[in-house]
Write a protein that holds these residues in place. Structure first.
Motif, PDB file in Angstrom:
ATOM      1  N   ASP A   1       0.837  -1.207   0.000  1.00  0.00           N
ATOM      2  CA  ASP A   1       0.000   0.000   0.000  1.00  0.00           C
ATOM      3  C   ASP A   1       0.869   1.253   0.000  1.00  0.00           C
ATOM      4  OD1 ASP A   1      -2.396  -1.343   0.095  1.00  0.00           O
ATOM      5  OD2 ASP A   1      -2.684  -1.116   2.252  1.00  0.00           O
ATOM      6  N   PRO A   2       0.506   2.261  -0.775  1.00  0.00           N
ATOM      7  CA  PRO A   2       1.208   3.548  -0.642  1.00  0.00           C
ATOM      8  C   PRO A   2       1.018   4.086   0.774  1.00  0.00           C
ATOM      9  CG  PRO A   2      -0.231   3.518  -2.573  1.00  0.00           C
ATOM     10  CD  PRO A   2      -0.563   2.299  -1.786  1.00  0.00           C
ATOM     11  N   ASP A   3       2.018   4.703   1.324  1.00  0.00           N
ATOM     12  CA  ASP A   3       1.908   5.234   2.683  1.00  0.00           C
ATOM     13  C   ASP A   3       0.749   6.213   2.814  1.00  0.00           C
ATOM     14  OD1 ASP A   3       4.092   3.752   3.451  1.00  0.00           O
ATOM     15  OD2 ASP A   3       5.524   5.394   3.150  1.00  0.00           O
ATOM     16  N   SER A   4       0.413   6.883   1.713  1.00  0.00           N
ATOM     17  CA  SER A   4      -0.643   7.896   1.755  1.00  0.00           C
ATOM     18  C   SER A   4      -2.043   7.312   1.627  1.00  0.00           C
ATOM     19  CB  SER A   4      -0.427   8.919   0.635  1.00  0.00           C
ATOM     20  OG  SER A   4      -0.389   8.265  -0.629  1.00  0.00           O
ATOM     21  N   VAL A   5      -2.146   6.011   1.256  1.00  0.00           N
ATOM     22  CA  VAL A   5      -3.476   5.418   1.059  1.00  0.00           C
ATOM     23  C   VAL A   5      -3.524   4.026   1.701  1.00  0.00           C
ATOM     24  CG1 VAL A   5      -5.340   5.022  -0.589  1.00  0.00           C
ATOM     25  CG2 VAL A   5      -3.473   6.564  -1.191  1.00  0.00           C
ATOM     26  N   PRO A   6      -3.549   3.931   3.027  1.00  0.00           N
ATOM     27  CA  PRO A   6      -3.667   2.625   3.679  1.00  0.00           C
ATOM     28  C   PRO A   6      -4.949   1.909   3.265  1.00  0.00           C
ATOM     29  CG  PRO A   6      -3.041   4.314   5.261  1.00  0.00           C
ATOM     30  CD  PRO A   6      -3.415   5.025   4.000  1.00  0.00           C
ATOM     31  N   GLY A   7      -4.834   0.626   2.936  1.00  0.00           N
ATOM     32  CA  GLY A   7      -6.002  -0.170   2.535  1.00  0.00           C
ATOM     33  C   GLY A   7      -6.207  -0.238   1.041  1.00  0.00           C
ATOM     34  N   LEU A   8      -5.293   0.324   0.249  1.00  0.00           N
ATOM     35  CA  LEU A   8      -5.508   0.383  -1.199  1.00  0.00           C
ATOM     36  C   LEU A   8      -5.505  -1.005  -1.838  1.00  0.00           C
ATOM     37  CD1 LEU A   8      -5.948   2.369  -3.559  1.00  0.00           C
ATOM     38  CD2 LEU A   8      -3.477   2.281  -3.953  1.00  0.00           C
ATOM     39  N   ALA A   9      -4.612  -1.892  -1.420  1.00  0.00           N
ATOM     40  CA  ALA A   9      -4.570  -3.241  -1.999  1.00  0.00           C
ATOM     41  C   ALA A   9      -5.870  -3.983  -1.724  1.00  0.00           C
ATOM     42  CB  ALA A   9      -3.384  -4.025  -1.439  1.00  0.00           C
ATOM     43  N   HIS A  10      -6.377  -3.819  -0.520  1.00  0.00           N
ATOM     44  CA  HIS A  10      -7.644  -4.445  -0.146  1.00  0.00           C
ATOM     45  C   HIS A  10      -8.800  -3.861  -0.964  1.00  0.00           C
ATOM     46  CE1 HIS A  10     -10.970  -4.739   3.125  1.00  0.00           C
ATOM     47  NE2 HIS A  10     -11.040  -5.780   2.324  1.00  0.00           N
ATOM     48  N   PHE A  11      -8.794  -2.547  -1.119  1.00  0.00           N
ATOM     49  CA  PHE A  11      -9.830  -1.893  -1.903  1.00  0.00           C
ATOM     50  C   PHE A  11      -9.743  -2.329  -3.367  1.00  0.00           C
ATOM     51  CE2 PHE A  11     -11.633   2.326  -3.559  1.00  0.00           C
ATOM     52  CZ  PHE A  11     -12.926   1.874  -3.440  1.00  0.00           C
ATOM     53  N   ASN A  12      -8.549  -2.444  -3.886  1.00  0.00           N
ATOM     54  CA  ASN A  12      -8.348  -2.921  -5.251  1.00  0.00           C
ATOM     55  C   ASN A  12      -8.939  -4.316  -5.421  1.00  0.00           C
ATOM     56  OD1 ASN A  12      -6.635  -2.795  -7.941  1.00  0.00           O
ATOM     57  ND2 ASN A  12      -6.189  -4.774  -7.011  1.00  0.00           N
ATOM     58  N   GLU A  13      -8.752  -5.163  -4.425  1.00  0.00           N
ATOM     59  CA  GLU A  13      -9.321  -6.519  -4.472  1.00  0.00           C
ATOM     60  C   GLU A  13     -10.847  -6.465  -4.602  1.00  0.00           C
ATOM     61  OE1 GLU A  13     -11.279  -8.996  -1.422  1.00  0.00           O
ATOM     62  OE2 GLU A  13      -9.220  -8.812  -0.692  1.00  0.00           O
ATOM     63  N   HIS A  14     -11.478  -5.598  -3.824  1.00  0.00           N
ATOM     64  CA  HIS A  14     -12.931  -5.427  -3.933  1.00  0.00           C
ATOM     65  C   HIS A  14     -13.333  -4.997  -5.347  1.00  0.00           C
ATOM     66  CE1 HIS A  14     -14.707  -5.211   0.332  1.00  0.00           C
ATOM     67  NE2 HIS A  14     -13.475  -5.675   0.476  1.00  0.00           N
ATOM     68  N   MET A  15     -12.584  -4.050  -5.887  1.00  0.00           N
ATOM     69  CA  MET A  15     -12.986  -3.400  -7.134  1.00  0.00           C
ATOM     70  C   MET A  15     -12.926  -4.321  -8.351  1.00  0.00           C
ATOM     71  SD  MET A  15     -14.058  -0.403  -6.462  1.00  0.00           S
ATOM     72  CE  MET A  15     -14.183   0.109  -8.159  1.00  0.00           C
ATOM     73  N   LEU A  16     -12.065  -5.317  -8.319  1.00  0.00           N
ATOM     74  CA  LEU A  16     -11.945  -6.173  -9.500  1.00  0.00           C
ATOM     75  C   LEU A  16     -13.219  -6.966  -9.775  1.00  0.00           C
ATOM     76  CD1 LEU A  16      -8.326  -7.589  -9.706  1.00  0.00           C
ATOM     77  CD2 LEU A  16      -9.245  -5.377 -10.338  1.00  0.00           C
ATOM     78  N   PHE A  17     -14.069  -7.128  -8.775  1.00  0.00           N
ATOM     79  CA  PHE A  17     -15.321  -7.861  -8.958  1.00  0.00           C
ATOM     80  C   PHE A  17     -16.428  -6.998  -9.566  1.00  0.00           C
ATOM     81  CE2 PHE A  17     -13.150 -10.444  -5.839  1.00  0.00           C
ATOM     82  CZ  PHE A  17     -13.528 -11.735  -6.141  1.00  0.00           C
ATOM     83  N   LEU A  18     -16.165  -5.712  -9.735  1.00  0.00           N
ATOM     84  CA  LEU A  18     -17.248  -4.781 -10.065  1.00  0.00           C
ATOM     85  C   LEU A  18     -17.211  -4.304 -11.512  1.00  0.00           C
ATOM     86  CD1 LEU A  18     -17.275  -2.741  -6.742  1.00  0.00           C
ATOM     87  CD2 LEU A  18     -18.650  -4.734  -7.378  1.00  0.00           C
ATOM     88  N   GLY A  19     -16.901  -5.212 -12.417  1.00  0.00           N
ATOM     89  CA  GLY A  19     -17.016  -4.898 -13.829  1.00  0.00           C
ATOM     90  C   GLY A  19     -15.677  -4.771 -14.540  1.00  0.00           C
ATOM     91  N   THR A  20     -15.638  -5.287 -15.772  1.00  0.00           N
ATOM     92  CA  THR A  20     -14.452  -5.189 -16.625  1.00  0.00           C
ATOM     93  C   THR A  20     -14.896  -4.667 -17.992  1.00  0.00           C
ATOM     94  OG1 THR A  20     -14.677  -7.437 -17.520  1.00  0.00           O
ATOM     95  CG2 THR A  20     -13.461  -7.189 -15.440  1.00  0.00           C
ATOM     96  N   ARG A  21     -13.947  -4.281 -18.798  1.00  0.00           N
ATOM     97  CA  ARG A  21     -14.318  -3.779 -20.133  1.00  0.00           C
ATOM     98  C   ARG A  21     -15.062  -4.846 -20.923  1.00  0.00           C
ATOM     99  NH1 ARG A  21      -9.150  -1.438 -20.101  1.00  0.00           N
ATOM    100  NH2 ARG A  21      -8.315  -3.066 -21.488  1.00  0.00           N
ATOM    101  N   LYS A  22     -14.672  -6.079 -20.754  1.00  0.00           N
ATOM    102  CA  LYS A  22     -15.301  -7.154 -21.514  1.00  0.00           C
ATOM    103  C   LYS A  22     -16.663  -7.527 -20.949  1.00  0.00           C
ATOM    104  CE  LYS A  22     -13.745 -11.333 -23.876  1.00  0.00           C
ATOM    105  NZ  LYS A  22     -12.649 -12.331 -23.995  1.00  0.00           N
ATOM    106  N   TYR A  23     -16.812  -7.406 -19.644  1.00  0.00           N
ATOM    107  CA  TYR A  23     -18.066  -7.737 -18.959  1.00  0.00           C
ATOM    108  C   TYR A  23     -18.375  -6.591 -17.995  1.00  0.00           C
ATOM    109  CZ  TYR A  23     -16.795 -12.360 -20.727  1.00  0.00           C
ATOM    110  OH  TYR A  23     -16.431 -13.413 -21.530  1.00  0.00           O
ATOM    111  N   PRO A  24     -18.939  -5.500 -18.492  1.00  0.00           N
ATOM    112  CA  PRO A  24     -19.011  -4.253 -17.716  1.00  0.00           C
ATOM    113  C   PRO A  24     -20.049  -4.223 -16.599  1.00  0.00           C
ATOM    114  CG  PRO A  24     -20.010  -3.971 -19.887  1.00  0.00           C
ATOM    115  CD  PRO A  24     -19.376  -5.326 -19.888  1.00  0.00           C
TER     116      PRO A  24
END
Length: 1173
Positions: A194-217
């Motif tokens: 995680d960047p020091d300025s954004v604690p929890g970013l890796a965890h948040f990124n994990e959540h976000m991958l389930f919420l739509g892709t260009r191929k399956y929006p």
């Protein structure tokens, strides 16, 4: 889901017993699961309720335990139990709805709880100075050649390991016997980056991958697809890895290809839309709100705060709205831009590994995987650069000296922590920093920590635990590896303290260091290492496949951890290093070390490891409610109260100059007499090809019932079922005996005495049974509403002798298993008192489910937590003695014997137990009845349903929770399977509406539960932002609209697709003997005796139509024709955004209940049940 890495298990009797006794539900538990990125996966009660003191290996051997009262158990797999996986499994236990039964006392506890899956404490602080080797320890095994994949001897599945052109590593496993396909992607980056300025970013990124892709929006496109194909998905973020996984029905190649393609788009073209980014912040905040009252998270963060503040291990991994939204706005950081930057930087194909386990041929799976993942990009700027290279050998994790500091002092100090639950625990943690690449490879291959953990956590005679118990200082001791990062890992010892032990905590620590001194200075008996290796190899020899889901996760993680040949064997076997530059290359089980040189190499590495367990390299933590009001500090993220107390010079010197272990009566354990010899490992009945668990079967073959147990004795004294194994080829057997008697559990007082008896008996048998448990021999005693159940299992070589000894102790020599003194009695009472009190600090949704379950069962099958607490305080040692000497007086025994024994041996087994128990025969008219569900009152669709309102007992928990349940009393197979179809169709839609769109809470779930012959369709929501009135309204709104929105649009073909996915799940063959034995016992214990129930239900599913689905929805849920049986359970917090009016303890209305109305309601419903019967 938040980082499982951060989740530490608290090795304490309070949690141990709270899971057994407190959250009391019924059989076939409803499981709260949230979709994708969920901390709540499913209850894995077998793991948590196994004995908590066995040292944890860096692998998880198969756990062949019988699980009562659970018809949909998941096989324990050939799963890696390295830190991240253990954290994930154990957190899901402690943080999810724990569905145990006080009526059954042990509820879902395995009838045979193998000690080999001991409780582990996860992810702790650690470590001394960073390594200074010239070659980075981050790159261990980097020069390893491929080598042939080593697989367990009984594993006949096909494998292929390869690397794609973009650098993505792949392992494929073709399991032709399975109906299910599973895939897991391990991305080698986690919260430590995680960047020091954004604690929890890796965890948040994990959540976000389930919420739509260009191929399956579409936001929930993947989950909807999986739901329609009998599947599910999830993910977890660890310190250095993030693992995504899914499973689905595997009968349709085209659908599996599409599933992999959808999954692959997570890693090639995620959208990170602005709207989803803002919405999902609410989910992160709800998740954090859920964790605020969790001792697991609180203690974990305390320990991380003792790390070097410059090291990424010290970070706040979860993140919340403050770190992800408020702080980013304050510092003018665009969150979506940071997400994309993080993904683009670290989600590079060369830092990924995928594992796919499915029935399709390898060639087809390979084509699917390559097609799905060939577009995953490579970050050329970081090609070959691992994330941890940013800190390994550059930043010391702990004790930085002049290079930095820690928020909470680490060295030469006590940290005294005030817990939420009534925990009393001593934790010692030693950081182990890898000194070089060679050192790291040695730790991975030789696993010296396991030998040390084995001895420090031993429970036999003359052990550390034995000494501490004799002093009245401890109830249990555990030793285990813990935190596991690229530059260090930890060894942790945890002591479950008594009140007296808390007062003598310095002496407890001295005994620990005296034990360590013995390991360092005394000569090790040769048999210690030999036996540990022999037992390890025995487990490897008979390791059998489990569920594809857990297996794919372990494979994906180990693809980035071990060289190719050791992806399977690496975490599961000891002594893998043959010489300095060579490791084992055969799957052949060993009976000892391959050479004297290898033995000496393992002994040396073990002694070197023990030398690092010093006073000055140790973090000391004491956890107790008694510190409340005496601390002066508050931890930043969870608000945990704590204090820091310097070690006194005298105390430090006492530990540095500790007495020899022999002064305390502590010695190396004696040779283990329970290790089976080769003659006892012979499989008596050859496995037929058609019955082989690895054989591919057609649907028609799957629909054929397996051979049921035979009734080999049936008289007024015994009803005995028997089945000789001809399917699994394991030299193991299981024996279950339940003495039916209605007096053992007939009142809260007797239930409390039963609890004390179980605690006392298990404690007194511990020293004898521990060695047996190490070799896979297990026993369990449960006092249940219908009597007393004894269960034995393991290698059948010494099973009968073991069972005879334990049975004799329990029934004929009962006083030897009872407390010797009032002080010991109070020690056991204290354990249970704190366990019952732990109910108050469970999650609100657990409390909602608890009250629902109370209202669905007769009083004699489940007493309230309040009743049990009162009863416990009003019994004496004399009462316990009187109770125990009478418990075996009379009854009738129901039994199942199954496994590697023949009928003659089974009857001999029964005769031995009969002569041992020596009970009088009870007339059949006096035998206790089977459980029958209480009927929820029938109300019209416009009438108010039955509702119970309760105040959240933990005033600090600001979450509200609601469970809405619809009861189906139709006992037919058709009704049961249609309810399952309904749940499968609407569960994802419910989650999408209330969780994804409305963001009402992190815990949103829909599921099916069985109580006797009834079925329950339940909806659960927990929220920190909405009160129960809103939650109730939104659940009912969804229910009322679901027919038009979710059911009517479906075609018959789509309904059949859902039904077929359930058919495949139901007919998936058992992979373990314990699984089949569990199902068979459930049929016997419930009185159903439908050994072919799964196949009958599967056949019924094949004929389910859309018309059936709509009619049952109208009847059960909407109550259009004759009304509906609907029950609402709501829990109201005392403060916070989700609080509302304080509920009364009693109501006059017929359809509204307070907690004081429960007895009246149950008596009324029981009377109606009798009248109806």
């Amino acid at each position: 889901m938040m980082t499982m890495m951060m989740v530490r298990v608290i090795l304490i009797s309070t949690y141990f017993y709270s899971l057994q006794f407190l959250l009391q539900t019924t059989t076939d538990a409803f499981q709260v699961t949230t979709k994708s990125h969920s901390s709540i996966r499913r209850p894995l009660t077998s793991i948590l309720l196994a004995k908590p003191h066995r040292p944890k290996m860096l692998y998880s051997p198969s756990n062949d335990s019988i699980h009562p009262n659970n018809n949909n158990i998941d096989d324990d797999d050939v799963t890696v139990a390295e830190s991240s996986t253990r954290r994930q499994l154990l957190f899901s236990l402690l943080a999810s709805t724990i569905t145990t039964s006080t009526t059954a006392m042990i509820g879902l506890k395995p009838l045979v709880a193998q000690a080999k899956v001991a409780l582990v404490q996860e992810e702790q602080v650690v470590v001394a100075t960073a390594a200074t080797a010239s070659t980075s320890v981050a790159n261990a095994f980097q020069n390893a050649s491929g080598g042939k994949l080593i697989i367990p001897p009984l594993d006949t599945r096909s494998y292929e390991v390869f690397t794609m052109s973009n650098g993505l590593k792949v392992i494929l496993c073709s399991d032709t016997s399975s109906n299910t396909a599973s895939a897991a992607m391990n991305v080698h980056v986690g919260a430590a980056s995680d960047p020091d300025s954004v604690p929890g970013l890796a965890h948040f990124n994990e959540h976000m991958l389930f919420l739509g892709t260009r191929k399956y929006p579409e936001t929930n496109s993947f989950e909807n697809f999986l739901s329609a194909n009998g599947g599910s998905s999830n993910a977890f973020t660890d310190s250095e890895n993030t693992v995504y996984y899914f499973d689905m029905a595997a009968d349709d190649d085209a659908k599996l290809r599409q599933g992999l393609d959808r999954f692959g788009s997570f890693f090639s073209c995620p959208l990170f839309t602005e709207s989803s980014t803002l919405k999902e912040l609410n989910a992160i905040e709800s998740e954090h709100a859920k964790n605020l009252q969790s001792d697991i998270f609180r203690l974990y963060q305390i320990e991380k705060s003792r790390a070097n503040s410059q090291h990424p291990y010290s970070k706040f991994y979860t993140g919340n709205k403050a770190t992800l939204l408020e702080n980013t706005k304050r510092y003018k950081i665009d969150l979506r831009t940071e997400l994309i930057k993080f993904w683009s930087t670290y989600y590079s194909a060369d830092q990924m590994a995928i594992a796919v386990v499915a029935p399709q041929p390898i060639a087809l799976l390979k084509d699917m995987v390559v097609s799905a993942l060939e577009d995953v990009p490579v970050n050329g700027d970081r090609l070959g650069i691992k994330p941890e290279e940013d800190w390994v050998e550059k930043i010391p994790p702990f004790f930085p000296g002049g290079l930095g500091g820690s928020v909470i002092p680490a060295r030469n100090s006590w940290v005294q922590v005030v817990p939420v639950a009534d925990i009393r625990q001593l934790i010692l943690t030693w950081p182990i920093v890898y000194e070089s690449v060679q050192d790291k490879e040695c730790q991975f291959l030789n696993k010296p920590a396991y030998y040390v953990s084995h001895l420090l956590g031993h429970e036999g005679p003359a052990s550390l635990l034995s000494y501490l118990k004799k002093q009245g200082w401890a109830n249990g001791v555990g030793a285990s590896t813990d935190a596991d990062l690229s530059d260090f890992y930890t060894l942790q010892m945890s002591v479950q303290l008594t009140q007296k032990g808390l007062e003598h905590v310095e002496d407890v620590v001295e005994a620990i260091f005296s034990s360590i001194r013995m390991l360092r200075e005394d000569p090790w008996p040769r048999y210690i290492l030999d036996e540990v290796l022999q037992i390890s190899e025995l487990e490897w020899r008979f390791l059998t496949p489990g569920s594809p889901g857990q297996y794919s996760q372990s494979l994906s993680q180990n693809m980035l951890r071990y060289p190719q040949s050791l992806v399977i064997a690496g975490p599961r076997r000891l002594a893998l290093r043959v010489s300095e530059n060579e490791w084992i290359d055969s799957n052949k089980p060993r009976v000892g070390f391959t050479s004297e040189a290898q033995f000496q190499d393992n002994l040396k590495s073990t002694l070197d490891f023990a030398s690092k367990l010093t006073v000055d390299n140790c973090l000391f933590t004491v956890v107790s409610k008694s510190f409340d009001g005496k601390t002066d500090k508050v931890e930043k993220w969870y608000g945990t109260k704590y204090g820091v107390k310097p070690l006194g010079v005298g105390v430090r010197n006492q530990w540095l100059n500790c007495r020899p272990a022999h002064d305390f009566g502590i010695y190396f354990p004696q040779p283990n007499k329970f290790i089976p010899d080769e003659r006892g490992l012979v499989v008596k009945k050859p496995v037929k090809a058609i019955d082989n668990i690895n054989t591919a079967l057609t649907l028609e073959e799957r629909l054929k019932p397996t051979t049921p147990p035979s009734l080999i004795r049936n008289d007024e004294r015994w009803t005995v079922y028997f089945k000789q194994d001809d399917k699994f080829g394991e030299p193991k057997a299981y024996a279950v005996f339940e003495l039916l008697t209605k007096d053992a559990f007939s009142s809260p007082r007797k239930a409390a005495l039963a609890s004390l008896y179980q605690v006392s008996a298990n404690d007194r048998l511990q020293e004898y049974a521990y060695d047996a448990s190490l070799t896979g021999l297990t026993y369990d005693i449960n006092v249940l509403p219908r009597g007393v159940r004894l269960t034995f299992g393991g290698y059948n070589d010494k099973l009968l002798d073991f069972a005879a000894y334990v049975s004799k102790k329990l029934s004929q020599e009962v006083t030897t298993l009872l407390p010797d003194s009032q002080e010991e009695f109070e020690r056991y009472r204290d354990e249970l008192r704190r366990a019952y009190a732990a109910f108050d600090v469970q999650q609100p949704y657990s409390h909602a489910i608890y009250y629902t379950n109370l209202l669905l069962q007769p009083k004699s099958f489940q007493y309230t937590n309040a009743e049990m607490r009162v009863a416990l305080e009003n019994v004496s040692l004399e009462d316990l003695t009187d109770y125990v000497v009478k418990i075996w007086d009379s009854g009738k025994v129901e039994a199942l014997l199954q496994g590697n024994i023949d009928e003659k041996e089974a009857l001999q087994f029964v005769d031995v137990i009969d002569r041992t128990l020596r009970f009088d025969t009870m007339p059949s008219k006096d035998l206790p009845p089977h459980l029958e569900a209480l009927q929820v009152p029938l109300v019209g669709p416009e009438s108010n349903p039955m509702k119970i309102s309760s105040a959240e007992p933990n005033s600090s928990n600001k979450n509200a929770a609601v469970q809405v349940t619809f009861q189906c009393l139709d006992p037919s197979e058709k009704a049961h399977v249609v309810v399952e179809v309904l749940s499968s169709i609407i569960a994802e839609k419910f989650y999408e509406d209330l969780r994804t769109k409305q963001q009402l809470g992190y815990i949103v779930s829909c599921g099916v539960k069985a109580v006797s012959s009834s079925r329950l369709l339940s909806f659960v929501v927990q929220s920190s932002v909405a009160p129960v009135e809103r939650l109730n309204a939104e659940i009912l709104k969804f229910v009322n609209n679901a027919k038009n929105a979710c059911l009517d649009p479906l075609s018959d073909a789509e309904i059949q697709a859902v039904a077929r996915a359930l058919v495949l799940k139901k007919t998936d063959p058992d992979k373990k003997l314990a699984s089949e034995a569990t199902r068979n016992w459930n049929e016997i214990a419930t009185g159903r005796l439908q050994f072919d129930r799964r196949q009958k239900e599967a056949k019924t599913l094949l004929n389910i139509t859309k018309k059936d689905v709509l009619e049952y929805w109208d009847e059960i849920v909407l109550g259009i024709k004759g009304g509906r049986r609907m029950l609402v359970s709501e829990v109201i917090p005392k403060s916070g955004d989700a609080s509302s009016r304080t509920p009364a303890k009693s109501y006059k209305a017929d359809n509204k209940l307070g907690i004081d109305d429960v007895d009246r309601y149950r008596m009324d419903r029981e009377q109606k049940l009798v009248t109806t019967s």
